[in-house]
Design a protein around this motif. Structure first.
Motif, PDB file in Angstrom:
ATOM      1  N   LEU A  63     -70.328 -46.565 -11.047  1.00 53.30           N
ATOM      2  CA  LEU A  63     -71.418 -45.369 -10.316  1.00 53.30           C
ATOM      3  C   LEU A  63     -70.911 -44.386 -11.272  1.00 53.30           C
ATOM      4  O   LEU A  63     -69.448 -44.397 -11.910  1.00 53.30           O
ATOM      5  N   THR A  64     -71.819 -43.227 -11.353  1.00 51.93           N
ATOM      6  CA  THR A  64     -71.131 -42.288 -11.906  1.00 51.93           C
ATOM      7  C   THR A  64     -70.782 -41.078 -11.172  1.00 51.93           C
ATOM      8  O   THR A  64     -70.506 -41.508  -9.463  1.00 51.93           O
ATOM      9  N   SER A  65     -69.989 -40.446 -11.708  1.00 55.34           N
ATOM     10  CA  SER A  65     -69.044 -39.263 -10.449  1.00 55.34           C
ATOM     11  C   SER A  65     -69.944 -38.990  -9.602  1.00 55.34           C
ATOM     12  O   SER A  65     -69.510 -38.605  -8.401  1.00 55.34           O
ATOM     13  N   ARG A  66     -70.652 -38.364  -9.978  1.00 59.13           N
ATOM     14  CA  ARG A  66     -71.958 -37.604  -8.880  1.00 59.13           C
ATOM     15  C   ARG A  66     -72.574 -38.773  -7.727  1.00 59.13           C
ATOM     16  O   ARG A  66     -72.245 -38.239  -6.227  1.00 59.13           O
ATOM     17  N   GLN A  67     -72.972 -40.263  -8.631  1.00 56.62           N
ATOM     18  CA  GLN A  67     -73.370 -40.648  -7.021  1.00 56.62           C
ATOM     19  C   GLN A  67     -71.718 -41.536  -6.510  1.00 56.62           C
ATOM     20  O   GLN A  67     -72.066 -41.665  -5.284  1.00 56.62           O
ATOM     21  N   ARG A  68     -70.298 -41.550  -7.142  1.00 62.06           N
ATOM     22  CA  ARG A  68     -69.651 -41.705  -6.473  1.00 62.06           C
ATOM     23  C   ARG A  68     -69.504 -40.714  -4.593  1.00 62.06           C
ATOM     24  O   ARG A  68     -69.547 -40.948  -3.915  1.00 62.06           O
ATOM     25  N   GLN A  69     -70.006 -39.920  -5.423  1.00 65.38           N
ATOM     26  CA  GLN A  69     -69.047 -38.332  -4.494  1.00 65.38           C
ATOM     27  C   GLN A  69     -70.443 -38.429  -3.546  1.00 65.38           C
ATOM     28  O   GLN A  69     -70.381 -37.899  -2.329  1.00 65.38           O
ATOM     29  N   LEU A  70     -71.637 -38.409  -4.383  1.00 66.30           N
ATOM     30  CA  LEU A  70     -72.876 -38.746  -3.164  1.00 66.30           C
ATOM     31  C   LEU A  70     -72.936 -39.687  -2.037  1.00 66.30           C
ATOM     32  O   LEU A  70     -72.685 -38.959  -0.345  1.00 66.30           O
ATOM     33  N   LEU A  71     -72.618 -40.739  -1.759  1.00 67.06           N
ATOM     34  CA  LEU A  71     -72.180 -42.032  -1.682  1.00 67.06           C
ATOM     35  C   LEU A  71     -70.838 -41.585  -0.026  1.00 67.06           C
ATOM     36  O   LEU A  71     -70.788 -41.890   1.147  1.00 67.06           O
ATOM     37  N   LEU A  72     -69.606 -41.014  -1.031  1.00 66.13           N
ATOM     38  CA  LEU A  72     -68.294 -40.632  -0.555  1.00 66.13           C
ATOM     39  C   LEU A  72     -68.994 -39.151   1.047  1.00 66.13           C
ATOM     40  O   LEU A  72     -68.999 -39.742   2.416  1.00 66.13           O
ATOM     41  N   LEU A  73     -69.982 -38.541   0.386  1.00 64.57           N
ATOM     42  CA  LEU A  73     -70.402 -37.337   1.767  1.00 64.57           C
ATOM     43  C   LEU A  73     -71.183 -37.797   2.444  1.00 64.57           C
ATOM     44  O   LEU A  73     -71.772 -37.757   3.997  1.00 64.57           O
TER      45      LEU A  73
END
Length: 240
Positions: A69-79
């Motif tokens: 996952l990209t950093s943005r994808q990780r952050q999206l899913l965490l949020l």
């Protein structure tokens, strides 16, 4: 500059600390990330979203060709999965279009299904809940090496079949304390831990050592999937 009051910041700080730790994979670096975020002016958003956005802005970009996952994808899913934001709210936090946020989240969910599995020890004393957790863990592609209903069972199973991840409840009733069981296991094994609890605020007191990963009960399969991915990868890119 966002005129967020100190009282508003204090109210949302535990959630922000949980989010930051899930990004970095550990308590010290997560809390340092929150401290760094608070040193800069917050964006013009409601307090909780503003603090999330400041954390995202301060977070190191660690995208690597071997990352699933990209950093943005990780952050999206965490949020969306751990912090329970809507796609529109997550888009505001990341400063992207809502349609792009949805597309990125869908792509990230699909990728999670292909991530390499690990062996999981489940520590849970309620049989029905334990069965449900095991089902969700296996649906995420992981293998359950054992289900422990007590501290003693957890330590014994971990010694016999060392897990790659521990998923633990705190209150084990007559079986003791899940956090104590984890502490005993971590004396001999270095393994990431996710705590699953109906009272996450009890683990975010700023007193002593706190867990890096916390999922609130009841939880969705996606929350478990992204939490296990972050825990196993420690929120960092793999080595080249």
């Amino acid at each position: 500059m966002n005129a967020v009051s100190p009282s508003e910041l204090l109210r949302v700080l535990p959630q922000a600390r949980r989010f930051a730790r899930a990004i970095t994979g550990e308590q010290p670096s997560g809390d340092a990330l929150v401290a760094e975020a608070l040193r800069s002016p917050l964006p013009e958003l409601p307090a909780r979203l503003a603090l999330y956005a400041a954390i995202v802005r301060a977070a190191p970009k660690r995208d690597h060709a071997k990352d699933a996952l990209t950093s943005r994808q990780r952050q999206l899913l965490l949020l969306m999965a751990l912090e329970d934001l809507s796609s529109d709210e997550a888009a505001l936090v990341l400063g992207i279009d809502s349609n792009l946020a949805l597309a990125e989240a869908d792509a990230a969910r699909a990728t999670l299904r292909t991530v390499t599995a690990t062996d999981v020890l489940v520590i849970e004393d309620e049989p029905i809940i334990a069965m449900d957790v095991q089902r969700l863990v296996e649906a995420c592609g992981h293998r359950v090496v054992g289900v422990a209903a007590s501290e003693a069972d957890a330590v014994r199973i971990a010694a016999a079949s060392p897990p790659g991840l521990i998923l633990a409840d705190i209150n084990l009733g007559r079986g003791g304390d899940g956090s104590v069981a984890v502490s005993r296991i971590l004396q001999t094994l270095k393994v990431p831990v996710i705590f699953v609890t109906a009272y996450p605020e009890r683990l975010l007191t700023s007193e002593g050592i706190e867990p890096a990963f916390i999922i609130s009960k009841p939880f969705e399969p996606l929350a478990l999937a992204i939490a296990t991915y972050q825990a196993v990868t420690a929120g960092r890119s793999p080595l080249a």
